[in-house]
Motif scaffolding. Structure first.
Motif, short mmCIF file in Angstrom:
data_model
loop_
_atom_site.label_atom_id
_atom_site.label_comp_id
_atom_site.label_asym_id
_atom_site.label_seq_id
_atom_site.Cartn_x
_atom_site.Cartn_y
_atom_site.Cartn_z
N GLN A 1 0.78 -1.02 -0.02
CA GLN A 1 -0.23 -0.03 -0.07
C GLN A 1 0.84 1.19 -0.20
N ALA A 2 1.71 1.46 0.94
CA ALA A 2 2.58 2.54 1.01
C ALA A 2 3.67 2.72 0.08
N ARG A 3 3.84 1.62 -0.73
CA ARG A 3 4.96 1.93 -1.73
C ARG A 3 4.42 1.85 -3.17
N ARG A 4 3.09 1.54 -3.41
CA ARG A 4 2.61 1.36 -4.88
C ARG A 4 2.72 2.79 -5.46
N PRO A 5 2.83 2.85 -6.73
CA PRO A 5 2.83 4.02 -7.66
C PRO A 5 1.46 4.62 -7.64
N SER A 6 1.26 5.89 -7.94
CA SER A 6 0.11 6.58 -8.16
C SER A 6 -0.46 6.18 -9.73
N ILE A 7 -1.74 5.79 -9.85
CA ILE A 7 -2.09 5.54 -11.22
C ILE A 7 -1.99 6.71 -12.29
N TYR A 8 -1.87 7.84 -11.60
CA TYR A 8 -1.79 8.93 -12.51
C TYR A 8 -0.26 9.05 -13.15
N ASP A 9 0.59 8.17 -12.37
CA ASP A 9 2.05 8.03 -12.87
C ASP A 9 1.93 7.04 -14.02
N LEU A 10 0.91 6.36 -14.27
CA LEU A 10 1.02 5.13 -15.41
C LEU A 10 0.16 5.47 -16.56
N GLU A 11 0.10 6.83 -16.82
CA GLU A 11 -0.93 7.26 -17.89
C GLU A 11 -0.44 6.66 -19.20
N THR A 12 0.96 6.60 -19.55
CA THR A 12 1.26 6.25 -20.88
C THR A 12 0.99 4.71 -20.84
N ARG A 13 1.08 3.99 -20.05
CA ARG A 13 0.83 2.67 -20.18
C ARG A 13 -0.54 2.28 -19.93
N LEU A 14 -1.29 2.96 -19.41
CA LEU A 14 -2.57 2.93 -19.26
C LEU A 14 -3.42 3.06 -20.45
N LYS A 15 -3.08 4.10 -21.20
CA LYS A 15 -3.45 4.60 -22.64
C LYS A 15 -3.10 3.44 -23.64
N ALA A 16 -2.18 2.65 -23.30
CA ALA A 16 -1.65 1.46 -24.20
C ALA A 16 -2.62 0.32 -24.11
N MET A 17 -3.09 0.04 -22.71
CA MET A 17 -3.93 -1.09 -22.52
C MET A 17 -5.03 -1.42 -22.90
N THR A 18 -5.10 -2.43 -23.77
CA THR A 18 -6.51 -2.58 -24.62
C THR A 18 -7.28 -3.48 -23.83
N VAL A 19 -6.94 -4.10 -22.62
CA VAL A 19 -7.95 -5.13 -21.95
C VAL A 19 -9.10 -4.45 -21.66
N PRO A 20 -10.43 -5.20 -22.09
CA PRO A 20 -11.57 -4.71 -21.73
C PRO A 20 -11.77 -4.66 -20.14
N THR A 21 -12.19 -3.23 -19.46
CA THR A 21 -11.87 -2.92 -18.18
C THR A 21 -13.41 -2.22 -17.72
N LEU A 22 -13.90 -2.60 -16.62
CA LEU A 22 -14.72 -2.24 -15.82
C LEU A 22 -14.46 -1.68 -14.55
N VAL A 23 -14.55 -0.14 -14.44
CA VAL A 23 -14.09 0.35 -13.27
C VAL A 23 -15.49 0.76 -12.43
N ILE A 24 -15.21 0.30 -11.22
CA ILE A 24 -16.75 0.58 -10.29
C ILE A 24 -16.00 1.38 -9.11
N VAL A 25 -17.11 2.33 -8.52
CA VAL A 25 -16.83 3.21 -7.43
C VAL A 25 -18.06 3.50 -6.75
N GLY A 26 -17.81 3.47 -5.47
CA GLY A 26 -19.03 3.92 -4.90
C GLY A 26 -19.13 5.57 -4.63
N ASP A 27 -20.29 6.27 -4.45
CA ASP A 27 -20.17 7.56 -4.80
C ASP A 27 -20.14 8.13 -3.26
N GLU A 28 -19.85 7.41 -2.30
CA GLU A 28 -19.39 7.93 -0.95
C GLU A 28 -18.20 7.47 -0.70
#
Length: 293
Positions: free
Chosen positions: A196-223
């Protein structure tokens, strides 16, 4: 009890049910493989479902070296589960810590992922709270060691993002809190420090995330306040992604609203199986307000 051995000789306990296309469930920091029971029961009617206890969570091994815990290792453990069970590709469903591991699995082992469900992933990702998150993570680790899991669970289970669960389902929340108190204090502390304390922010992974073509469902709660903006970011960044925001819902999505969670995931998996979960049509330009010519 069924165990498998990872590539670095750590034994992981797992359970499976059903037959068909494999679905692997990856649990959050505050949960364990038991947290997926509503999903194991529902999806095993039509899929081969596997849930495993992450390293540091008994009855899996609890390695004593912090270097045996990291975000990359968590993603690799999912791969090792597939290898040990002779599974070529699977749908991967993860919540929170498991959601981060699922996302990194898609980045590191895209050819092994049929799809990704990334639920409740965002803590520590927001750049303005990055340092604070790491400080709080280290304090959480310290308290697990100082108080023990049974005692500190009484505090940890009442975090702001868990209150919605307690309010709407006191029995379900109490079961969650009780299971949390049964965790290894040492394993929880090492997981918090190493992953937890050492993982990178997803914002730092933008280049790799833009290139990832795996079908992805993101789920969040509004609270689940610290996952909302990261969830929107993932939707805007991962090409073949969709976003579900569950109303009046906190962090413990799959237990707090199991029927709704199952419905969204089931629909997603069905569409993926038909090869119809596609990247956004390039004609749908995000910046466009109305078409005039």
């Amino acid at each position: 009890m069924p165990y498998l051995t990872t590539s670095d000789d750590v034994k992981l306990y797992y359970e499976e049910a059903g037959a068909g296309t494999p679905v692997v469930f990856v649990h959050e920091f505050g949960g364990d493989l038991r947290s997926w029971e509503p999903q194991m029961r529902y999806f095993s009617r039509r899929y081969r479902c596997i849930a495993f206890a992450a390293r540091g969570y008994a009855p899996s091994d609890v390695p004593g070296d912090i270097d045996q815990y990291s975000q990359a290792i968590a993603a690799r453990d999912i791969r090792d589960v597939l290898d040990a069970l002779d599974i070529d590709r699977a749908h991967i469903v993860g919540l929170s810590m498991g959601g981060f591991a699922t996302l990194h699995f898609g980045l590191d082992y895209a050819d092994r992922a049929r799809s990704l469900v990334v639920a409740g992933a965002g803590y520590g990702a927001e750049k303005e709270f990055e340092d604070t998150f790491r400080e709080v993570s280290l304090e959480v680790a310290k308290q697990f060691e100082a108080q023990g899991a049974e005692q500190f669970a009484k505090t940890y289970s009442l975090a702001a993002s868990r209150i919605a669960f307690q309010v709407k389902d006191p029995r379900g929340w109490l079961e969650f809190a009780t299971m949390l108190g049964e965790h290894s204090a040492r394993g929880s502390a090492l997981t918090m420090r190493g992953v937890q304390a050492r993982r990178p922010s997803i914002y730092d992974l933008e280049t790799r995330l833009k290139a990832m073509t795996v079908p992805t469902l993101v789920i969040v709660g509004d609270e689940d306040d610290h996952c909302l903006q990261p969830g929107i970011y993932l939707k805007r960044t991962v090409p073949a992604s969709g976003l579900v925001v569950m109303p009046k819902t906190g962090h413990t999505l799959n237990l707090e609203e199991p029927a709704l969670f199952n419905q969204h995931v089931a629909d997603f998996l069905a569409i993926v199986e038909q090869n119809r979960w596609l990247p956004r049509d390039p004609r749908a330009v995000p910046a466009q307000i109305m078409k005039t010519s």
